[in-house]
Design a protein around this motif. Sequence first.
Motif, mmCIF file in Angstrom:
data_model
loop_
_atom_site.group_PDB
_atom_site.id
_atom_site.type_symbol
_atom_site.label_atom_id
_atom_site.label_comp_id
_atom_site.label_asym_id
_atom_site.label_seq_id
_atom_site.Cartn_x
_atom_site.Cartn_y
_atom_site.Cartn_z
ATOM 1 N N LEU A 1 68.316 50.100 50.956
ATOM 2 C CA LEU A 1 69.677 49.608 51.189
ATOM 3 C C LEU A 1 70.078 48.592 50.137
ATOM 4 C CD1 LEU A 1 69.940 49.182 55.077
ATOM 5 C CD2 LEU A 1 70.948 50.959 53.632
ATOM 6 N N ARG A 2 69.153 47.696 49.771
ATOM 7 C CA ARG A 2 69.463 46.712 48.724
ATOM 8 C C ARG A 2 69.748 47.422 47.407
ATOM 9 N NH1 ARG A 2 66.019 43.777 46.812
ATOM 10 N NH2 ARG A 2 64.068 44.471 47.746
ATOM 11 N N TYR A 3 68.950 48.452 47.099
ATOM 12 C CA TYR A 3 69.182 49.214 45.876
ATOM 13 C C TYR A 3 70.547 49.893 45.923
ATOM 14 C CZ TYR A 3 64.235 48.794 44.489
ATOM 15 O OH TYR A 3 63.015 48.327 44.100
ATOM 16 N N PHE A 4 70.862 50.482 47.061
ATOM 17 C CA PHE A 4 72.151 51.171 47.207
ATOM 18 C C PHE A 4 73.315 50.201 47.026
ATOM 19 C CE2 PHE A 4 75.649 51.821 50.208
ATOM 20 C CZ PHE A 4 76.257 52.924 49.620
ATOM 21 N N ARG B 1 73.328 48.350 35.008
ATOM 22 C CA ARG B 1 73.620 46.978 35.435
ATOM 23 C C ARG B 1 72.959 46.674 36.769
ATOM 24 N NH1 ARG B 1 78.981 48.086 33.595
ATOM 25 N NH2 ARG B 1 79.678 48.343 35.752
ATOM 26 N N ALA B 2 72.973 47.652 37.688
ATOM 27 C CA ALA B 2 72.344 47.446 38.990
ATOM 28 C C ALA B 2 70.845 47.237 38.828
ATOM 29 C CB ALA B 2 72.623 48.642 39.897
ATOM 30 N N ALA B 3 70.210 48.015 37.953
ATOM 31 C CA ALA B 3 68.775 47.863 37.732
ATOM 32 C C ALA B 3 68.456 46.486 37.154
ATOM 33 C CB ALA B 3 68.277 48.962 36.792
ATOM 34 N N GLU B 4 69.276 46.024 36.214
ATOM 35 C CA GLU B 4 69.070 44.689 35.642
ATOM 36 C C GLU B 4 69.217 43.612 36.715
ATOM 37 O OE1 GLU B 4 70.876 41.856 32.064
ATOM 38 O OE2 GLU B 4 71.736 43.834 32.451
ATOM 39 N N ARG B 5 70.203 43.771 37.567
ATOM 40 C CA ARG B 5 70.421 42.819 38.662
ATOM 41 C C ARG B 5 69.231 42.795 39.615
ATOM 42 N NH1 ARG B 5 75.610 43.715 42.660
ATOM 43 N NH2 ARG B 5 74.597 43.218 44.656
ATOM 44 N N LEU B 6 68.616 43.943 39.842
ATOM 45 C CA LEU B 6 67.493 44.035 40.773
ATOM 46 C C LEU B 6 66.150 43.704 40.123
ATOM 47 C CD1 LEU B 6 68.593 47.353 42.493
ATOM 48 C CD2 LEU B 6 68.473 45.116 43.621
ATOM 49 N N GLY B 7 66.132 43.631 38.804
ATOM 50 C CA GLY B 7 64.893 43.333 38.104
ATOM 51 C C GLY B 7 63.957 44.520 38.001
ATOM 52 N N ILE B 8 64.530 45.723 37.985
ATOM 53 C CA ILE B 8 63.723 46.925 37.815
ATOM 54 C C ILE B 8 64.350 47.760 36.695
ATOM 55 C CG2 ILE B 8 62.981 46.946 40.222
ATOM 56 C CD1 ILE B 8 65.021 49.149 40.755
ATOM 57 N N SER B 9 63.694 48.878 36.338
ATOM 58 C CA SER B 9 64.255 49.745 35.313
ATOM 59 C C SER B 9 65.102 50.837 35.968
ATOM 60 C CB SER B 9 63.140 50.379 34.471
ATOM 61 O OG SER B 9 62.278 51.138 35.294
ATOM 62 N N PRO B 10 66.028 51.451 35.232
ATOM 63 C CA PRO B 10 66.921 52.453 35.826
ATOM 64 C C PRO B 10 66.238 53.672 36.423
ATOM 65 C CG PRO B 10 67.866 51.618 33.790
ATOM 66 C CD PRO B 10 66.475 51.053 33.869
ATOM 67 N N PRO B 11 65.193 54.247 35.813
ATOM 68 C CA PRO B 11 64.624 55.477 36.410
ATOM 69 C C PRO B 11 64.150 55.325 37.850
ATOM 70 C CG PRO B 11 63.909 55.250 34.140
ATOM 71 C CD PRO B 11 64.596 53.961 34.496
ATOM 72 N N PRO B 12 63.350 54.297 38.195
ATOM 73 C CA PRO B 12 62.953 54.192 39.608
ATOM 74 C C PRO B 12 64.131 53.902 40.535
ATOM 75 C CG PRO B 12 62.149 52.308 38.357
ATOM 76 C CD PRO B 12 62.649 53.306 37.367
ATOM 77 N N LEU B 13 65.150 53.217 40.025
ATOM 78 C CA LEU B 13 66.339 52.976 40.849
ATOM 79 C C LEU B 13 67.040 54.294 41.147
ATOM 80 C CD1 LEU B 13 68.459 51.213 42.223
ATOM 81 C CD2 LEU B 13 69.514 50.842 39.976
ATOM 82 N N GLN C 1 66.320 59.666 46.712
ATOM 83 C CA GLN C 1 65.494 59.801 47.905
ATOM 84 C C GLN C 1 66.271 59.368 49.145
ATOM 85 O OE1 GLN C 1 61.707 57.839 47.671
ATOM 86 N NE2 GLN C 1 61.211 58.211 49.825
ATOM 87 N N LEU C 2 67.060 58.286 49.013
ATOM 88 C CA LEU C 2 67.881 57.829 50.136
ATOM 89 C C LEU C 2 68.894 58.903 50.521
ATOM 90 C CD1 LEU C 2 68.766 55.580 52.090
ATOM 91 C CD2 LEU C 2 70.233 54.687 50.258
ATOM 92 N N GLU C 3 69.517 59.523 49.526
ATOM 93 C CA GLU C 3 70.485 60.587 49.803
ATOM 94 C C GLU C 3 69.805 61.768 50.499
ATOM 95 O OE1 GLU C 3 73.867 60.202 46.347
ATOM 96 O OE2 GLU C 3 71.922 60.999 45.756
ATOM 97 N N THR C 4 68.585 62.079 50.065
ATOM 98 C CA THR C 4 67.846 63.186 50.682
ATOM 99 C C THR C 4 67.509 62.870 52.136
ATOM 100 O OG1 THR C 4 66.891 63.842 48.554
ATOM 101 C CG2 THR C 4 65.757 64.589 50.548
ATOM 102 N N GLU C 5 67.037 61.649 52.381
ATOM 103 C CA GLU C 5 66.682 61.251 53.736
ATOM 104 C C GLU C 5 67.889 61.280 54.669
ATOM 105 O OE1 GLU C 5 64.890 57.442 53.440
ATOM 106 O OE2 GLU C 5 62.993 58.194 52.616
ATOM 107 N N MET C 6 69.048 60.861 54.141
ATOM 108 C CA MET C 6 70.248 60.804 54.967
ATOM 109 C C MET C 6 70.979 62.136 55.029
ATOM 110 S SD MET C 6 71.849 57.066 54.008
ATOM 111 C CE MET C 6 73.082 57.249 55.278
#
Length: 281
Positions: free
Chosen positions: A6-9, A20-32, A38-43
């Motif tokens: 949810l935080r990633y979304f 920009r979202a990946a930079e804000r979260l402190g991760i790289s774009p591919p895992p984001l 995966q969230l879309e698949t689950e939902m």
Amino acid sequence: MESRPLRYFVAVAEELNFARAAERLGISPPPLSRAIRQLETEMGVTLFERTTHSVALTPAGTVLLVEARIALDALQAAERRAQRAAAPESKLVLAVKADGDAGLLEPILTRYASEPAAVPVAVRLCGWLEQPRLLRRGEADAALVHEPFDCTGLDTETLAAEPRVAALAATHPLAARDRLALADLGLRPGDLHRFLDEIRSEGRDLAQLLTLVGLGDLSTLLPASVAARYPRPGVVYRPVPDAPPAVLAIAWPQQSRSTATAALVRAAASVADAVRDRQAG
């Protein structure tokens, strides 16, 4: 559903840009990107429309953004309340905008101190309509706030409805009149909140606002209690009888089970009733 997806979304939904979202979260774009898919698949829904140049929310994503913010705020609030409950000394945090209490703050605190369930009160001064967010995030237990505001997840009780007055430079052509109508200010009743929000969006405090009024740079409307407490050279206040009243409420989280908070609400309602009785008499 875990909180991390949810935080990633929410980060992607607010930035509408994966980098920009990946930079804000402190991760790289591919895992984001993988986490969102995966969230879309689950939902079983598509949350974003993606092209090589843009990212946009789908209708499902728009709905989830509202709900996700509420859910994440609730988790943060639970954590903060648990931490505060573990503190050596309990206290109640009351959020209020400076000069936005209709003159009721001190009487409420005095009345509250006599309640058996009373605990020490920390008054948190905040910006315009910041109070609901502080309540939902667990940073405040109760708030004095002017309506209208986003009351999602909150209970409220109206305390006061006071007339508004126009604040004008003493040299303003309308200053010579005893009273004004909204039309004199180029407003209709339905325009008032938008007009006031535009002025408040500049982030000025009351002293700055009245300075600009005195210089003739702007005119505004204020609750009558503010005008009574803040006479200023070069500024005149004129009644505007057809303006909607300034309505002050006390708000608190719907899930609150705090006896101290309940006691504060009772004290506030009692003070408000006493003020209304005096005014009626």
